[in-house]
Design an enzyme around this catalytic site. Structure first.
Site, short mmCIF file in Angstrom:
data_model
loop_
_atom_site.label_atom_id
_atom_site.label_comp_id
_atom_site.label_asym_id
_atom_site.label_seq_id
_atom_site.Cartn_x
_atom_site.Cartn_y
_atom_site.Cartn_z
CB CYS A 98 -38.88 25.40 55.68
SG CYS A 98 -40.10 24.80 54.53
N1 CO8 Z 1 -46.82 8.52 43.21
C1 CO8 Z 1 -46.13 7.57 42.55
N2 CO8 Z 1 -44.97 7.82 41.89
C2 CO8 Z 1 -44.50 9.08 41.90
C3 CO8 Z 1 -45.18 10.11 42.57
C4 CO8 Z 1 -46.37 9.80 43.26
N3 CO8 Z 1 -47.08 10.73 43.91
N4 CO8 Z 1 -44.48 11.26 42.43
C5 CO8 Z 1 -43.40 10.97 41.68
N5 CO8 Z 1 -43.41 9.65 41.36
C6 CO8 Z 1 -42.44 8.91 40.54
C7 CO8 Z 1 -41.71 9.83 39.58
O1 CO8 Z 1 -42.42 9.96 38.39
C8 CO8 Z 1 -40.40 9.09 39.39
O2 CO8 Z 1 -40.59 8.03 38.48
P1 CO8 Z 1 -39.42 7.59 37.45
O3 CO8 Z 1 -38.32 7.12 38.33
O4 CO8 Z 1 -40.09 6.52 36.66
O5 CO8 Z 1 -39.08 8.82 36.68
C9 CO8 Z 1 -40.14 8.45 40.77
O6 CO8 Z 1 -41.43 8.38 41.41
C10 CO8 Z 1 -39.19 9.25 41.63
O7 CO8 Z 1 -39.62 10.63 41.65
P2 CO8 Z 1 -38.81 11.77 42.38
O8 CO8 Z 1 -37.40 11.75 41.88
O9 CO8 Z 1 -39.57 13.04 42.27
O10 CO8 Z 1 -38.89 11.24 43.88
P3 CO8 Z 1 -37.93 11.46 45.09
O11 CO8 Z 1 -37.43 10.17 45.55
O12 CO8 Z 1 -36.94 12.56 44.86
O13 CO8 Z 1 -38.97 11.97 46.21
C11 CO8 Z 1 -39.63 14.03 47.27
C12 CO8 Z 1 -39.69 13.15 46.01
C13 CO8 Z 1 -40.36 13.28 48.38
C14 CO8 Z 1 -40.31 15.34 46.97
C15 CO8 Z 1 -38.15 14.24 47.69
O14 CO8 Z 1 -37.38 14.61 46.57
C16 CO8 Z 1 -37.97 15.29 48.78
O15 CO8 Z 1 -38.63 15.30 49.81
N6 CO8 Z 1 -36.97 16.15 48.58
C17 CO8 Z 1 -36.63 17.17 49.58
C18 CO8 Z 1 -37.50 18.32 49.34
C19 CO8 Z 1 -37.43 19.35 50.43
O16 CO8 Z 1 -36.84 19.20 51.47
N7 CO8 Z 1 -38.08 20.42 50.16
C20 CO8 Z 1 -38.20 21.47 51.10
C21 CO8 Z 1 -39.39 22.19 50.61
S1 CO8 Z 1 -40.22 22.87 51.81
C22 CO8 Z 1 -39.84 24.54 51.98
O17 CO8 Z 1 -38.80 25.04 51.89
C23 CO8 Z 1 -41.03 25.32 52.26
C24 CO8 Z 1 -41.36 26.25 51.22
C25 CO8 Z 1 -42.50 27.05 51.64
C26 CO8 Z 1 -43.72 26.27 51.99
C27 CO8 Z 1 -44.84 26.60 51.14
C28 CO8 Z 1 -46.10 25.84 51.50
C29 CO8 Z 1 -46.87 25.34 50.33
#
Ligand code: CO8
Length: 373
Positions: free
Chosen positions: A156
């Protein structure tokens, strides 16, 4: 020292968009089908039932409302769940080339320049359609640019690394005009069957024209400084690569797609990036409160708000750290440049801005800009 500036930006947006509701309806239909197919194993405890996704969760956790894609029907078809792209003959332009050329033409047009003013093309992005010939060389040829071109990948953060490479080449005299192009087809590397991340990515391409400018030049944004930082982490990983076919035993299909530990990424990247921005500004003798705009990488809304809050020491207003994530989702290296492209027209001569991107690696780049004219 030569003055270097970003004099034009361009954006290619695919025609098709998928809303959260459409994506969730498709994902949940897949979950229902999967659970029905494996009902006996699930009942006997041999297999866990898959849980449904929800639009409310997606928006609340990420700020994303929709994403553009190069192919909507394939992504939403539960028998496919990935973009479907017709293979092209070697003599035809690749999809990434087409997207990059469209963005590059707009950047040149906005800068009031022609291909004769450019002699270098850097394609800086997360996922390249093929290893060689370089997509950058293909774009160079499609645009009719004389000079050199290469591809680079720093996930990214790629565009910021590309900008620094362009600035260095311009300072050293090996280039006089550089196009930094970030075509991203992120949906091709996204596991649309994984509830944790099926909503994260979208597709787009951006281009920036970086040039040496003379004192009279009044167009664009002078690059006051660039600073890059990397720190190894497996929390965002993609094991796709040319040795996959040689690996025995073979990896599973889902190991060849994007995966991440989103929570850990959030926790570890926020301090890394806010410290990078603050120390970079300090190195240039500037205070964060002097910065009018932060064009941040677009991965997660709360993450951007927290970074801006840490840097400014107060709540940012919407225009200080503009968001395009709601409409585009995470377009990897294109994200911060899309924010720049859409939100710089109102800035006045002398206004300061920081373009900052961060992601897998970990990798992060900060580019401090000052509006010319
Ligand atoms: N629907 C409903 N509930 C869900 C879902 C869903 N889709 N997904 C997860 N949940 C539930 C989980 O099961 C969990 O439930 P419980 O609390 O009961 O265990 C709860 O929701 C919370 O889950 P998470 O802890 O996973 O949720 P977060 O609040 O952490 O949110 C995110 C998830 C949105 C992914 C968040 O953590 C985030 O955005 N983090 C930052 C990530 C980031 O910046 N990444 C950068 C990556 S990009 C990059 O570098 C590019 C790489 C190359 C690109 C390649 C292209 C493909």
């Amino acid at each position: 020292m030569k003055k270097i500036a970003i004099t034009g930006s361009g954006l290619f947006t695919p025609a098709e968009s998928i809303s959260n509701d459409e994506l969730v309806a498709s994902f949940n239909a897949y979950v229902e089908q999967h659970n029905a197919t494996h009902a006996a194993e699930i009942a006997s405890g041999q297999r866990e039932a898959l849980a449904p996704s929800s639009s409310e969760f997606i928006f609340k956790a990420s700020g994303i409302q929709s994403r553009y894609t190069v192919n909507k029907s394939g992504v939403l078809d539960i028998g496919v769940m990935r973009p479907q792209i017709a293979p092209r003959a070697d003599g035809e332009p690749s999809l990434m080339c087409e997207m990059g050329v469209a963005a590059a033409r707009e950047a040149l047009h906005r800068a009031g320049r022609s291909v004769a003013d450019v002699n270098a093309v850097i394609v800086a992005c997360s996922n390249l359609q093929r290893p060689y010939p370089a997509i950058a060389v293909e774009i160079q040829s499609a645009l009719g640019i004389r000079g050199w071109a290469y591809d680079m990948n720093v996930a990214c953060a790629s565009a910021t690394f590309g900008i620094q490479a362009a600035v260095d080449a311009l300072r050293q005299g090996s280039a006089r005009g550089v196009l930094v192009i970030s075509p991203e087809i992120c949906t091709g590397h996204l596991n649309f069957r994984n509830r944790d991340c099926h909503f994260i990515f979208g597709d787009a391409a951006t281009a920036l024209l970086v040039e040496s400018v003379d004192a009279q030049n009044t167009t664009g944004f002078e690059v006051l400084g660039t600073r890059l930082q990397t720190q190894f982490s497996n929390n965002i990983r993609n094991n796709f690569g040319f040795l996959n076919a040689s690996e025995a035993p073979s990896r599973t299909w889902d190991d060849l797609l994007f995966r991440q530990e989103g929570r850990k990424v959030f926790k570890e990247v926020v301090p890394l990036v806010s410290e990078l921005i603050v120390s970079h500004l300090a190195e240039l003798g500037m205070q964060p409160h002097a910065v009018r705009r932060f064009w941040l990488h677009q991965a997660n809304l709360s993450m951007n708000q927290l970074i801006a809050r840490k840097v400014l020491g107060r709540e940012p207003d919407a225009m200080e750290a503009p968001v395009i994530l709601n409409e585009y989702a995470n377009t990897s290296s294109a994200g911060s440049v899309i924010a720049f492209h859409k939100y710089h027209q109102d800035l006045k001569a002398g206004d300061l801005g920081v373009l900052c991107a961060f992601g897998a690696g970990y990798s992060a780049g900060s580019v401090v800009l000052r509006k010319l004219s």
